[in-house]
Design a protein around this motif. Structure first.
Motif, short mmCIF file in Angstrom:
data_model
loop_
_atom_site.label_atom_id
_atom_site.label_comp_id
_atom_site.label_asym_id
_atom_site.label_seq_id
_atom_site.Cartn_x
_atom_site.Cartn_y
_atom_site.Cartn_z
N ALA A 94 -50.95 -44.77 -19.61
CA ALA A 94 -50.00 -43.84 -19.37
C ALA A 94 -50.37 -42.46 -20.08
N GLY A 95 -50.88 -41.40 -19.58
CA GLY A 95 -51.09 -40.27 -20.32
C GLY A 95 -52.23 -40.47 -21.55
N GLN A 96 -51.89 -40.12 -22.82
CA GLN A 96 -52.50 -40.31 -23.77
C GLN A 96 -52.89 -41.83 -24.29
N SER A 97 -51.90 -42.76 -23.87
CA SER A 97 -51.82 -44.17 -24.63
C SER A 97 -52.44 -44.93 -23.52
N VAL A 98 -53.24 -45.98 -24.14
CA VAL A 98 -53.83 -47.17 -23.40
C VAL A 98 -53.43 -48.37 -24.17
N LEU A 99 -53.30 -49.49 -23.28
CA LEU A 99 -53.20 -50.93 -23.69
C LEU A 99 -54.62 -51.13 -24.04
N ALA A 100 -55.09 -51.14 -25.41
CA ALA A 100 -56.32 -51.22 -25.84
C ALA A 100 -56.82 -52.59 -26.02
N ALA A 101 -55.79 -53.34 -26.23
CA ALA A 101 -55.93 -55.01 -26.44
C ALA A 101 -54.44 -55.48 -26.44
N TYR A 102 -54.42 -56.96 -26.24
CA TYR A 102 -53.55 -57.60 -26.60
C TYR A 102 -53.68 -59.02 -26.92
N TRP A 103 -52.59 -59.61 -27.58
CA TRP A 103 -52.95 -60.80 -28.28
C TRP A 103 -51.82 -61.85 -28.04
N THR A 104 -52.33 -63.01 -28.20
CA THR A 104 -51.28 -64.46 -27.85
C THR A 104 -51.36 -64.81 -29.40
N GLY A 105 -50.51 -65.79 -29.85
CA GLY A 105 -50.68 -66.52 -30.79
C GLY A 105 -49.80 -67.99 -31.01
N ARG A 106 -50.52 -68.59 -31.81
CA ARG A 106 -49.73 -70.22 -31.77
C ARG A 106 -49.93 -70.53 -33.23
N THR A 107 -49.21 -71.53 -33.68
CA THR A 107 -49.31 -72.00 -35.02
C THR A 107 -50.08 -73.67 -34.86
N VAL A 108 -51.30 -73.21 -35.69
CA VAL A 108 -52.18 -74.42 -35.64
C VAL A 108 -51.78 -75.41 -37.00
N PRO A 109 -51.15 -76.59 -36.68
CA PRO A 109 -51.04 -77.62 -37.68
C PRO A 109 -52.00 -77.91 -38.49
N GLN A 110 -52.05 -77.92 -39.81
CA GLN A 110 -52.90 -78.43 -40.74
C GLN A 110 -52.54 -79.69 -41.37
N THR A 111 -51.24 -79.93 -41.45
CA THR A 111 -50.42 -81.13 -42.04
C THR A 111 -49.33 -81.34 -40.93
N LYS A 112 -48.41 -82.22 -41.45
CA LYS A 112 -47.12 -82.48 -40.57
C LYS A 112 -46.28 -81.13 -40.65
N ASN A 113 -45.97 -80.57 -41.55
CA ASN A 113 -45.31 -79.62 -41.96
C ASN A 113 -45.86 -78.18 -42.51
N ARG A 114 -47.17 -78.03 -42.26
CA ARG A 114 -47.93 -76.94 -42.83
C ARG A 114 -48.89 -76.55 -41.79
N GLY A 115 -48.94 -75.38 -41.41
CA GLY A 115 -50.01 -74.67 -40.46
C GLY A 115 -50.26 -73.08 -40.63
N THR A 116 -51.05 -72.96 -39.69
CA THR A 116 -51.51 -71.48 -39.81
C THR A 116 -51.44 -70.73 -38.60
N PHE A 117 -50.57 -69.71 -38.38
CA PHE A 117 -50.42 -68.85 -37.33
C PHE A 117 -51.90 -67.96 -36.91
N VAL A 118 -52.24 -68.27 -35.59
CA VAL A 118 -53.56 -67.86 -35.17
C VAL A 118 -53.66 -67.14 -34.00
N ARG A 119 -53.97 -65.76 -34.07
CA ARG A 119 -54.02 -64.92 -33.03
C ARG A 119 -55.43 -65.08 -32.09
N THR A 120 -54.96 -64.73 -30.86
CA THR A 120 -56.29 -64.70 -29.88
C THR A 120 -56.21 -63.64 -29.10
N TYR A 121 -57.36 -62.68 -29.16
CA TYR A 121 -57.22 -61.17 -28.68
C TYR A 121 -58.02 -61.39 -27.36
#
Length: 411
Positions: A94-121
């Motif tokens: 709208a006007g001057q602003s555009v949704l240029a991208a969006y992302w979703t995210g999920r935590t990918v487990p590395q061990t039982k109690n440790r992981g990394t949050f990963v974005r997908t664009y």
């Protein structure tokens, strides 16, 4: 002069002016709706909503021949709405602003109690006007003009920054860095880029039990409450690639991911956590803490819209909710130099200015007694009307937040 007269006169003045170029999450709103949760969990939820792309910074020069902003091919400045799409497939703006991208995210487990949050664009293809999934990138910031995005590869922190041509999907240039980078943000005019440096991945997570209201195990930041690997920032010239690194030592107000962004005057700022959640600390380009500029003193780092294009109005946070089917939310519009409220505008979270009178916001489609579910809407100062721009986002998304998060940029 009373408030009604001030608003009327301000709007009349704004309407008489020529439009100028303007700037391009909802977790603040979610935090408001979760007041019964512990303070600790609220801080974690707020940190989850790290600002993805903040397009604020130094004003445009008067001479067009010196303007190096990437040029997009979407010149229209009307309303592009797809109220049946969530996540969106076709361009929203709208006007001057555009949704240029969006992302979703999920935590990918590395061990039982440790992981990394990963974005997908999903990035806007300016030729087709549609969003296309691109899994190559862990972090994306889109420049004004919608022609170029700054990108980081997977496995943060990254040792190089890519300048991606959004029309072709090709990286036109790589910028090598000696201090690894975890976050990116363009200046208001798109000529400069601030890249936040970290010693470790700022998106590492650990699993902890009993910190949400149901007592379930949830993923939280592995480093928080002053235990951050943030080391400083690069200031980069986009055209030349020239860069300099500025060290900034973390302190107790630094969370795991606390990225820097440009203010309108060319200084950088970062969110402050703890007792001043939502506030901001400014730094000069040598890394020294400085006072906020006069017109940014009352802004909040967790309200993305910030200053209006002409700099005369400041978008602030949620101030009022009215129950109903659906409920209504109102956010504050203030004088940026005095902090005094001028008026309120519809919207639970103000994301971007469309022009000097209209903004894009998240607004709820549920009552206050129901789970918070919003959609993107266009709101106007002085009007109670909302114009739906997207379909409804589900709250049952990543880490308890919304299912997708927007990245706005100026046309």
């Amino acid at each position: 002069m009373n408030v009604e007269e001030l608003v009327r006169d301000s709007l009349r003045e704004l309407a008489a002016e020529q439009p100028s170029t303007g700037p391009s999450f909802a977790d603040r709103v979610l935090a408001v709706r979760r007041r019964r949760r512990s303070r600790r969990f609220a801080s974690v939820a707020a940190a989850t909503a790290a600002v993805v792309a903040v397009a604020v910074g130094v004003p445009l020069l008067d001479s067009g021949k010196d303007d190096v902003r990437p040029s997009g091919v979407l010149p229209q400045e009307g309303i592009d709405a797809h109220s049946d799409q969530s996540p969106p497939r076709d361009m929203i703006g709208a006007g001057q602003s555009v949704l240029a991208a969006y992302w979703t995210g999920r935590t990918v487990p590395q061990t039982k109690n440790r992981g990394t949050f990963v974005r997908t664009y999903w990035l806007l293809d300016p030729r087709s006007g549609t969003y296309k999934k691109d899994t190559r990138w862990s972090y994306v910031a889109v420049a004004p003009g919608l022609g170029t995005a700054a990108v980081l590869e997977q496995n943060l922190p990254a040792h190089r920054i890519g300048l991606l041509d959004l029309a072709t999907g090709r990286v036109e240039r790589w910028i090598q860095v000696g201090h690894e980078v975890g976050g990116l943000a363009f200046s208001y005019d798109g000529r400069r880029l601030v890249a936040t440096t970290y010693g470790d991945n700022p998106d590492l997570r650990i699993k902890e039990k009993g910190i949400d209201e149901d007592g379930k195990e949830v993923w939280i930041w592995a480093s928080r409450y002053g235990d951050s690997s943030r080391s400083g920032f690069y200031g980069l010239d986009v055209a030349s690639g020239d860069r300099s690194w500025t060290p900034v030592a973390p302190d107790r107000n630094t969370n795991a991911r606390q990225d820097f962004a440009f203010g309108r005057g060319g200084q950088v700022y970062a969110q402050v956590i703890g007792g001043r959640d939502g506030m901001q600390q400014f730094y000069d380009l040598k890394g020294n803490k400085v006072a906020a500029p006069a017109n940014e003193k009352y802004l909040r780092s967790d309200v993305d819209a910030r200053l209006s294009p002409n700099g005369r109005l400041a978008a602030l946070g949620l101030t009022k909710e009215v129950n109903g089917h659906p409920g209504k939310s109102y956010s504050s519009i203030r004088d940026p130099r005095t902090g005094k409220e001028i008026t309120r505008v519809r919207g639970a979270h103000l994301l971007a200015w469309a022009d000097d009178k209209r903004l894009i916001a998240w607004e709820r489609v549920t009552s206050l007694d129901e789970t918070y579910r919003p959609r993107l809407v266009l709101v106007t100062i002085g009007s109670d009307k909302v114009v739906p721009l997207s379909g409804v986002s589900d709250q049952q998304g990543f880490d308890g937040g919304l299912e997708w998060q927007p990245v706005f940029a100026r046309r």
